[in-house]
Motif scaffolding. Sequence first.
Motif, mmCIF file in Angstrom:
data_model
loop_
_atom_site.group_PDB
_atom_site.id
_atom_site.type_symbol
_atom_site.label_atom_id
_atom_site.label_comp_id
_atom_site.label_asym_id
_atom_site.label_seq_id
_atom_site.Cartn_x
_atom_site.Cartn_y
_atom_site.Cartn_z
ATOM 1 N N VAL A 139 -3.579 43.990 100.807
ATOM 2 C CA VAL A 139 -4.727 43.468 101.553
ATOM 3 C C VAL A 139 -5.761 42.974 100.548
ATOM 4 O O VAL A 139 -6.126 43.686 99.624
ATOM 5 C CB VAL A 139 -5.360 44.553 102.454
ATOM 6 N N VAL A 140 -6.189 41.724 100.723
ATOM 7 C CA VAL A 140 -7.325 41.225 99.948
ATOM 8 C C VAL A 140 -8.547 41.398 100.836
ATOM 9 O O VAL A 140 -8.627 40.837 101.922
ATOM 10 C CB VAL A 140 -7.152 39.751 99.536
ATOM 11 N N LEU A 141 -9.462 42.240 100.375
ATOM 12 C CA LEU A 141 -10.671 42.518 101.132
ATOM 13 C C LEU A 141 -11.785 41.607 100.622
ATOM 14 O O LEU A 141 -12.217 41.718 99.479
ATOM 15 C CB LEU A 141 -11.065 43.986 100.954
ATOM 16 N N VAL A 142 -12.212 40.696 101.492
ATOM 17 C CA VAL A 142 -13.272 39.757 101.122
ATOM 18 C C VAL A 142 -14.622 40.368 101.497
ATOM 19 O O VAL A 142 -14.831 40.765 102.642
ATOM 20 C CB VAL A 142 -13.089 38.412 101.858
ATOM 21 N N VAL A 143 -15.511 40.476 100.517
ATOM 22 C CA VAL A 143 -16.862 40.978 100.786
ATOM 23 C C VAL A 143 -17.857 39.958 100.236
ATOM 24 O O VAL A 143 -17.809 39.633 99.048
ATOM 25 C CB VAL A 143 -17.113 42.347 100.100
ATOM 26 N N ALA A 144 -18.718 39.453 101.095
ATOM 27 C CA ALA A 144 -19.704 38.468 100.640
ATOM 28 C C ALA A 144 -20.754 39.174 99.799
ATOM 29 O O ALA A 144 -21.313 40.199 100.202
ATOM 30 C CB ALA A 144 -20.346 37.779 101.840
ATOM 31 N N ALA A 145 -21.009 38.607 98.617
ATOM 32 C CA ALA A 145 -21.896 39.260 97.652
ATOM 33 C C ALA A 145 -23.354 39.287 98.117
ATOM 34 O O ALA A 145 -24.153 40.064 97.627
ATOM 35 C CB ALA A 145 -21.788 38.561 96.300
ATOM 36 N N ASN A 146 -23.682 38.442 99.094
ATOM 37 C CA ASN A 146 -25.072 38.431 99.576
ATOM 38 C C ASN A 146 -25.250 39.335 100.787
ATOM 39 O O ASN A 146 -26.361 39.565 101.236
ATOM 40 C CB ASN A 146 -25.490 36.994 99.933
ATOM 41 N N ASP A 147 -24.162 39.828 101.316
ATOM 42 C CA ASP A 147 -24.208 40.595 102.565
ATOM 43 C C ASP A 147 -23.703 42.025 102.368
ATOM 44 O O ASP A 147 -24.044 42.932 103.122
ATOM 45 C CB ASP A 147 -23.310 39.878 103.591
ATOM 46 N N SER A 148 -22.891 42.194 101.358
ATOM 47 C CA SER A 148 -22.263 43.469 100.988
ATOM 48 C C SER A 148 -21.434 44.079 102.126
ATOM 49 O O SER A 148 -20.971 43.355 103.008
ATOM 50 C CB SER A 148 -23.311 44.460 100.464
ATOM 51 N N VAL A 149 -21.253 45.384 102.084
ATOM 52 C CA VAL A 149 -20.331 46.063 102.999
ATOM 53 C C VAL A 149 -20.888 46.073 104.413
ATOM 54 O O VAL A 149 -22.022 46.490 104.636
ATOM 55 C CB VAL A 149 -20.076 47.509 102.507
ATOM 56 N N MET A 150 -20.091 45.563 105.368
ATOM 57 C CA MET A 150 -20.491 45.505 106.774
ATOM 58 C C MET A 150 -19.428 46.226 107.611
ATOM 59 O O MET A 150 -18.379 46.593 107.101
ATOM 60 C CB MET A 150 -20.623 44.038 107.196
ATOM 61 N N PRO A 151 -19.715 46.434 108.923
ATOM 62 C CA PRO A 151 -18.787 47.229 109.744
ATOM 63 C C PRO A 151 -17.316 46.827 109.634
ATOM 64 O O PRO A 151 -16.446 47.694 109.487
ATOM 65 C CB PRO A 151 -19.303 47.010 111.158
ATOM 66 N N GLN A 152 -17.018 45.519 109.686
ATOM 67 C CA GLN A 152 -15.602 45.135 109.636
ATOM 68 C C GLN A 152 -15.003 45.265 108.241
ATOM 69 O O GLN A 152 -13.787 45.284 108.092
ATOM 70 C CB GLN A 152 -15.424 43.718 110.158
ATOM 71 N N THR A 153 -15.892 45.354 107.231
ATOM 72 C CA THR A 153 -15.396 45.645 105.887
ATOM 73 C C THR A 153 -14.823 47.062 105.900
ATOM 74 O O THR A 153 -13.737 47.320 105.375
ATOM 75 C CB THR A 153 -16.551 45.581 104.854
ATOM 76 N N VAL A 154 -15.567 47.964 106.514
ATOM 77 C CA VAL A 154 -15.159 49.368 106.580
ATOM 78 C C VAL A 154 -13.870 49.501 107.399
ATOM 79 O O VAL A 154 -12.938 50.201 107.005
ATOM 80 C CB VAL A 154 -16.284 50.239 107.185
ATOM 81 N N GLU A 155 -13.828 48.759 108.521
ATOM 82 C CA GLU A 155 -12.608 48.767 109.345
ATOM 83 C C GLU A 155 -11.392 48.350 108.525
ATOM 84 O O GLU A 155 -10.338 48.981 108.599
ATOM 85 C CB GLU A 155 -12.752 47.755 110.481
ATOM 86 N N ALA A 156 -11.573 47.290 107.760
ATOM 87 C CA ALA A 156 -10.464 46.778 106.953
ATOM 88 C C ALA A 156 -10.019 47.812 105.925
ATOM 89 O O ALA A 156 -8.818 48.002 105.710
ATOM 90 C CB ALA A 156 -10.871 45.480 106.266
ATOM 91 N N ILE A 157 -10.972 48.490 105.321
ATOM 92 C CA ILE A 157 -10.637 49.541 104.350
ATOM 93 C C ILE A 157 -9.799 50.619 105.039
ATOM 94 O O ILE A 157 -8.774 51.061 104.525
ATOM 95 C CB ILE A 157 -11.925 50.169 103.748
ATOM 96 N N ASN A 158 -10.235 50.997 106.241
ATOM 97 C CA ASN A 158 -9.509 52.036 106.974
ATOM 98 C C ASN A 158 -8.104 51.581 107.369
ATOM 99 O O ASN A 158 -7.154 52.363 107.288
ATOM 100 C CB ASN A 158 -10.303 52.465 108.212
ATOM 101 N N HIS A 159 -7.983 50.320 107.788
ATOM 102 C CA HIS A 159 -6.654 49.784 108.129
ATOM 103 C C HIS A 159 -5.730 49.852 106.925
ATOM 104 O O HIS A 159 -4.588 50.296 107.029
ATOM 105 C CB HIS A 159 -6.745 48.318 108.549
ATOM 106 N N ALA A 160 -6.236 49.409 105.792
ATOM 107 C CA ALA A 160 -5.409 49.370 104.589
ATOM 108 C C ALA A 160 -4.986 50.778 104.194
ATOM 109 O O ALA A 160 -3.831 51.014 103.831
ATOM 110 C CB ALA A 160 -6.168 48.693 103.453
ATOM 111 N N LYS A 161 -5.922 51.713 104.312
ATOM 112 C CA LYS A 161 -5.594 53.097 103.959
ATOM 113 C C LYS A 161 -4.548 53.669 104.901
ATOM 114 O O LYS A 161 -3.581 54.293 104.460
ATOM 115 C CB LYS A 161 -6.855 53.968 104.006
ATOM 116 N N ALA A 162 -4.751 53.440 106.204
ATOM 117 C CA ALA A 162 -3.816 53.979 107.199
ATOM 118 C C ALA A 162 -2.423 53.396 106.988
ATOM 119 O O ALA A 162 -1.421 54.079 107.153
ATOM 120 C CB ALA A 162 -4.319 53.679 108.605
#
Length: 370
Positions: free
Chosen positions: A154-177
Amino acid sequence: PETITIADLANRMSERAVDIIRMLMKQGAMHKITDVIDADTAQLIAEELGHTVRRVAESDVEEGLFDSPDPEEMLESRAPVVTIMGHVDHGKTSLLDALRKTNVVSGEAGGITQHIGAYQVQTPLGGLVTFIDTPGHAAFTAMRARGAKVTDIVVLVVAANDSVMPQTVEAINHAKAAKVPLIVAINKIDLPDARPEKVKTDLLQYEVQLESLGGDVLEVELSAKTGQNLDKLLELIQLQAEVLELKANPFRLAEGTVIEAKLDRGRGPVATVLIQRGTMHPGDIIVAGAEWGRVRALINDKGESTDGAGPSVPVEVLGFNGTPEAGDRVAVVENEARAREITDYRSNLKREKAAARLGAGRSSLADMMS
Ligand code: GTP
Ligand code: MG
């Protein structure tokens, strides 16, 4: 061993689960609705409730359809399959486009991804990478729920001006699961308000420790807009893929997963399939979910007709008699009779389940009114 949950058994018979639990209790066993019981016990209960039982072991019909072992000497390395995930507007589609050096974004309604696309890209190190652009995480979750494991990285795209947002966290959890390694792409570093260091420390809260902070998660700061460091991302993907030692046997009947499917007015059912093992050819008899067909044409990601699609290759498949669903696993079978046997069995199962649900709905309505 064949088993069934009490909930499923009740559902298939249109009986109440509490009644089954009560019967089991009489036999001295305490159960919850989610418990699994063996097929023999289930049969006894069904007969006691006055149902006729026809046991069709799934393995009889679906035997050997997927995941049969491949001899080691047939395995060849294959391209990694990469899913790009991240928060809305963080630049997933722009990144994929930049990588393909085309521009889908401007062609999309409102710049929002309307479909799942799948494409192959060449890395500077010479390998190929297969990218899947997801319209949302729902599709990813649905596929995982149906046992379709399509993604290697999984390539997790995070915008450098917005940083970690709810769907960023969701994606992290998906990848971990899904136990899939992450590569973090800190995007939009061309913006004056880009704060890549903040992204890095924010990710720590979610147990994503980047290499630059002493962790083991690969990272790259890039800009989908200017193209800065895109080649670096492709290199990281290839390096990560080498660690994973991805292999598949191309010399067998093809297996894969439907990434998306639609009914096209002119072409009939069209399924975008990610081939995972074997090689698919025109003329092959295919099954997916309750649908089957004969491959009429295979269209690659450049829109060209091809006469063979091997492991990790995404391809549009024409020739299904009906439209399968995203997440359905696809298999090439020996002949039409086998295809009919499998899909008849599956459509019966589907019908029975629907009927049971309808029946259950009616009886609960009757309960309510009595
Ligand atoms: P959804 O599919 O709607 O979730 O969005 P997405 O993550 O695919 O984002 P998309 O690629 O559509 O980009 C969102 C906006 O950010 C667009 O206006 C892009 O032009 C802009 N954008 C993407 N990458 C960059 C970048 O590296 N730098 C700058 N300045 N803008 C970018
Ligand atoms: Mg998008």
